[in-house]
Design a protein around this motif. Structure first.
Motif, PDB file in Angstrom:
ATOM      1  N   GLY A 212     -61.955 -12.953 -36.231  1.00 29.19           N
ATOM      2  CA  GLY A 212     -61.263 -11.684 -36.082  1.00 29.19           C
ATOM      3  C   GLY A 212     -60.156 -11.611 -37.112  1.00 29.19           C
ATOM      4  O   GLY A 212     -60.155 -12.356 -38.091  1.00 29.19           O
ATOM      5  N   ASN A 213     -59.171 -10.759 -36.856  1.00 34.19           N
ATOM      6  CA  ASN A 213     -58.096 -10.590 -37.830  1.00 34.19           C
ATOM      7  C   ASN A 213     -56.857 -11.403 -37.488  1.00 34.19           C
ATOM      8  O   ASN A 213     -55.809 -11.219 -38.100  1.00 34.19           O
ATOM      9  CB  ASN A 213     -57.723  -9.106 -37.942  1.00 34.19           C
ATOM     10  CG  ASN A 213     -56.982  -8.616 -36.714  1.00 34.19           C
ATOM     11  OD1 ASN A 213     -57.026  -9.225 -35.655  1.00 34.19           O
ATOM     12  ND2 ASN A 213     -56.315  -7.489 -36.855  1.00 34.19           N
ATOM     13  N   ASP A 214     -56.943 -12.289 -36.496  1.00 34.72           N
ATOM     14  CA  ASP A 214     -55.774 -13.024 -36.045  1.00 34.72           C
ATOM     15  C   ASP A 214     -56.004 -14.538 -36.094  1.00 34.72           C
ATOM     16  O   ASP A 214     -57.115 -15.005 -36.354  1.00 34.72           O
ATOM     17  CB  ASP A 214     -55.378 -12.590 -34.633  1.00 34.72           C
ATOM     18  CG  ASP A 214     -56.538 -12.641 -33.639  1.00 34.72           C
ATOM     19  OD1 ASP A 214     -57.690 -12.812 -34.061  1.00 34.72           O
ATOM     20  OD2 ASP A 214     -56.277 -12.494 -32.434  1.00 34.72           O
ATOM     21  N   VAL A 215     -54.927 -15.260 -35.866  1.00 34.65           N
ATOM     22  CA  VAL A 215     -54.983 -16.717 -35.796  1.00 34.65           C
ATOM     23  C   VAL A 215     -54.354 -17.149 -34.480  1.00 34.65           C
ATOM     24  O   VAL A 215     -53.681 -16.375 -33.798  1.00 34.65           O
ATOM     25  CB  VAL A 215     -54.249 -17.398 -36.976  1.00 34.65           C
ATOM     26  CG1 VAL A 215     -54.933 -17.091 -38.287  1.00 34.65           C
ATOM     27  CG2 VAL A 215     -52.795 -17.008 -37.009  1.00 34.65           C
ATOM     28  N   PHE A 216     -54.581 -18.411 -34.118  1.00 31.65           N
ATOM     29  CA  PHE A 216     -54.016 -18.995 -32.903  1.00 31.65           C
ATOM     30  C   PHE A 216     -53.225 -20.233 -33.300  1.00 31.65           C
ATOM     31  O   PHE A 216     -53.705 -21.066 -34.065  1.00 31.65           O
ATOM     32  CB  PHE A 216     -55.150 -19.361 -31.940  1.00 31.65           C
ATOM     33  CG  PHE A 216     -54.685 -20.023 -30.680  1.00 31.65           C
ATOM     34  CD1 PHE A 216     -54.022 -19.302 -29.699  1.00 31.65           C
ATOM     35  CD2 PHE A 216     -54.918 -21.365 -30.464  1.00 31.65           C
ATOM     36  CE1 PHE A 216     -53.591 -19.908 -28.530  1.00 31.65           C
ATOM     37  CE2 PHE A 216     -54.497 -21.985 -29.308  1.00 31.65           C
ATOM     38  CZ  PHE A 216     -53.830 -21.250 -28.334  1.00 31.65           C
ATOM     39  N   TRP A 217     -52.022 -20.345 -32.794  1.00 32.29           N
ATOM     40  CA  TRP A 217     -51.171 -21.493 -33.091  1.00 32.29           C
ATOM     41  C   TRP A 217     -51.399 -22.559 -32.029  1.00 32.29           C
ATOM     42  O   TRP A 217     -51.018 -22.382 -30.866  1.00 32.29           O
ATOM     43  CB  TRP A 217     -49.711 -21.050 -33.119  1.00 32.29           C
ATOM     44  CG  TRP A 217     -48.738 -22.077 -33.557  1.00 32.29           C
ATOM     45  CD1 TRP A 217     -48.921 -23.064 -34.486  1.00 32.29           C
ATOM     46  CD2 TRP A 217     -47.389 -22.225 -33.109  1.00 32.29           C
ATOM     47  NE1 TRP A 217     -47.786 -23.803 -34.649  1.00 32.29           N
ATOM     48  CE2 TRP A 217     -46.815 -23.297 -33.797  1.00 32.29           C
ATOM     49  CE3 TRP A 217     -46.610 -21.532 -32.193  1.00 32.29           C
ATOM     50  CZ2 TRP A 217     -45.515 -23.714 -33.601  1.00 32.29           C
ATOM     51  CZ3 TRP A 217     -45.307 -21.942 -31.998  1.00 32.29           C
ATOM     52  CH2 TRP A 217     -44.769 -23.020 -32.690  1.00 32.29           C
ATOM     53  N   ALA A 218     -52.048 -23.643 -32.409  1.00 32.57           N
ATOM     54  CA  ALA A 218     -52.309 -24.768 -31.511  1.00 32.57           C
ATOM     55  C   ALA A 218     -51.322 -25.875 -31.858  1.00 32.57           C
ATOM     56  O   ALA A 218     -51.329 -26.384 -32.978  1.00 32.57           O
ATOM     57  CB  ALA A 218     -53.749 -25.255 -31.669  1.00 32.57           C
ATOM     58  N   THR A 219     -50.469 -26.233 -30.912  1.00 33.27           N
ATOM     59  CA  THR A 219     -49.391 -27.178 -31.197  1.00 33.27           C
ATOM     60  C   THR A 219     -49.649 -28.551 -30.587  1.00 33.27           C
ATOM     61  O   THR A 219     -50.247 -28.666 -29.514  1.00 33.27           O
ATOM     62  CB  THR A 219     -48.042 -26.646 -30.675  1.00 33.27           C
ATOM     63  OG1 THR A 219     -48.132 -26.439 -29.263  1.00 33.27           O
ATOM     64  CG2 THR A 219     -47.673 -25.340 -31.356  1.00 33.27           C
ATOM     65  N   SER A 220     -49.197 -29.562 -31.314  1.00 31.93           N
ATOM     66  CA  SER A 220     -49.227 -30.963 -30.859  1.00 31.93           C
ATOM     67  C   SER A 220     -50.612 -31.377 -30.365  1.00 31.93           C
ATOM     68  O   SER A 220     -50.771 -31.897 -29.267  1.00 31.93           O
ATOM     69  CB  SER A 220     -48.182 -31.188 -29.760  1.00 31.93           C
ATOM     70  OG  SER A 220     -46.896 -30.882 -30.243  1.00 31.93           O
ATOM     71  N   ARG A 221     -51.609 -31.188 -31.197  1.00 32.92           N
ATOM     72  CA  ARG A 221     -53.002 -31.514 -30.836  1.00 32.92           C
ATOM     73  C   ARG A 221     -53.404 -32.831 -31.463  1.00 32.92           C
ATOM     74  O   ARG A 221     -53.054 -33.154 -32.601  1.00 32.92           O
ATOM     75  CB  ARG A 221     -53.952 -30.408 -31.280  1.00 32.92           C
ATOM     76  CG  ARG A 221     -53.587 -29.036 -30.743  1.00 32.92           C
ATOM     77  CD  ARG A 221     -53.463 -29.018 -29.223  1.00 32.92           C
ATOM     78  NE  ARG A 221     -52.858 -27.804 -28.757  1.00 32.92           N
ATOM     79  CZ  ARG A 221     -53.484 -26.892 -28.026  1.00 32.92           C
ATOM     80  NH1 ARG A 221     -54.728 -27.059 -27.669  1.00 32.92           N
ATOM     81  NH2 ARG A 221     -52.831 -25.810 -27.653  1.00 32.92           N
ATOM     82  N   GLN A 222     -54.160 -33.610 -30.710  1.00 37.39           N
ATOM     83  CA  GLN A 222     -54.604 -34.921 -31.190  1.00 37.39           C
ATOM     84  C   GLN A 222     -56.047 -34.865 -31.685  1.00 37.39           C
ATOM     85  O   GLN A 222     -56.779 -33.936 -31.372  1.00 37.39           O
ATOM     86  CB  GLN A 222     -54.453 -35.969 -30.105  1.00 37.39           C
ATOM     87  CG  GLN A 222     -55.317 -35.746 -28.884  1.00 37.39           C
ATOM     88  CD  GLN A 222     -55.037 -36.773 -27.800  1.00 37.39           C
ATOM     89  OE1 GLN A 222     -54.142 -37.601 -27.912  1.00 37.39           O
ATOM     90  NE2 GLN A 222     -55.804 -36.726 -26.742  1.00 37.39           N
ATOM     91  N   GLU A 223     -56.420 -35.858 -32.422  1.00 34.16           N
ATOM     92  CA  GLU A 223     -57.777 -35.962 -32.942  1.00 34.16           C
ATOM     93  C   GLU A 223     -58.726 -36.353 -31.820  1.00 34.16           C
ATOM     94  O   GLU A 223     -58.380 -37.150 -30.947  1.00 34.16           O
ATOM     95  CB  GLU A 223     -57.829 -36.998 -34.068  1.00 34.16           C
ATOM     96  CG  GLU A 223     -59.162 -37.076 -34.762  1.00 34.16           C
ATOM     97  CD  GLU A 223     -59.153 -38.009 -35.959  1.00 34.16           C
ATOM     98  OE1 GLU A 223     -60.160 -38.015 -36.698  1.00 34.16           O
ATOM     99  OE2 GLU A 223     -58.167 -38.740 -36.159  1.00 34.16           O
ATOM    100  N   GLY A 224     -59.930 -35.804 -31.826  1.00 31.82           N
ATOM    101  CA  GLY A 224     -60.935 -36.140 -30.825  1.00 31.82           C
ATOM    102  C   GLY A 224     -62.099 -35.182 -30.879  1.00 31.82           C
ATOM    103  O   GLY A 224     -62.208 -34.361 -31.790  1.00 31.82           O
ATOM    104  N   GLU A 225     -62.960 -35.268 -29.884  1.00 36.65           N
ATOM    105  CA  GLU A 225     -64.126 -34.385 -29.798  1.00 36.65           C
ATOM    106  C   GLU A 225     -64.083 -33.491 -28.567  1.00 36.65           C
ATOM    107  O   GLU A 225     -64.933 -32.631 -28.387  1.00 36.65           O
ATOM    108  CB  GLU A 225     -65.419 -35.210 -29.796  1.00 36.65           C
ATOM    109  CG  GLU A 225     -65.703 -35.901 -31.114  1.00 36.65           C
ATOM    110  CD  GLU A 225     -66.003 -34.932 -32.251  1.00 36.65           C
ATOM    111  OE1 GLU A 225     -66.579 -33.856 -31.995  1.00 36.65           O
ATOM    112  OE2 GLU A 225     -65.662 -35.241 -33.401  1.00 36.65           O
ATOM    113  N   ASP A 226     -63.093 -33.694 -27.686  1.00 32.68           N
ATOM    114  CA  ASP A 226     -62.963 -32.891 -26.476  1.00 32.68           C
ATOM    115  C   ASP A 226     -62.323 -31.545 -26.800  1.00 32.68           C
ATOM    116  O   ASP A 226     -61.772 -31.352 -27.884  1.00 32.68           O
ATOM    117  CB  ASP A 226     -62.101 -33.617 -25.434  1.00 32.68           C
ATOM    118  CG  ASP A 226     -62.749 -34.904 -24.940  1.00 32.68           C
ATOM    119  OD1 ASP A 226     -63.987 -34.957 -24.888  1.00 32.68           O
ATOM    120  OD2 ASP A 226     -61.998 -35.844 -24.626  1.00 32.68           O
TER     121      ASP A 226
END
Length: 103
Positions: free
Chosen positions: A79-93
């Motif tokens: 779409g025309n927007d973004v989402f700010w995802a904070t303090s996320r760790q590496e993984g597959e979940d």
């Protein structure tokens, strides 16, 4: 086996949306349609795009690297927007980021 890259600002990773992420994104987009702001031509940018569901994977740009490998991400949505995802760790979940596969 090659050593995985180090996350740094500006790198692109993949982010898997959580149910809560999807609810928040879809709410903003629904609000844009309900209020009619998506159709106004006054310079306002409304959240418009396809529905997001838990588990969907989106490209994300690293905007901050924290101690312990946590990242803040600007997730590029369909779409025309973004989402700010904070303090996320590496993984597959859901709610984690991972490196794109090399092709």
């Amino acid at each position: 086996m090659a050593t995985p890259p180090t996350p740094t600002v500006g790198r692109t990773v993949l982010y898997r949306a959580t149910e809560y992420d999807a609810e928040q994104i879809n709410k903003r987009r629904k609000d844009a349609y309900t209020s009619g702001s998506y159709a106004e031509e006054n310079g306002t940018i409304a959240h418009v795009g396809n529905q997001v569901t838990e588990g969907q994977v989106f490209p994300a740009v690293v905007v901050r690297v924290w101690e312990g490998g946590l990242l803040n991400l600007q997730v590029h949505l369909d779409g025309n927007d973004v989402f700010w995802a904070t303090s996320r760790q590496e993984g597959e979940d859901v709610g984690t980021w991972h490196w794109p596969e090399r092709v």
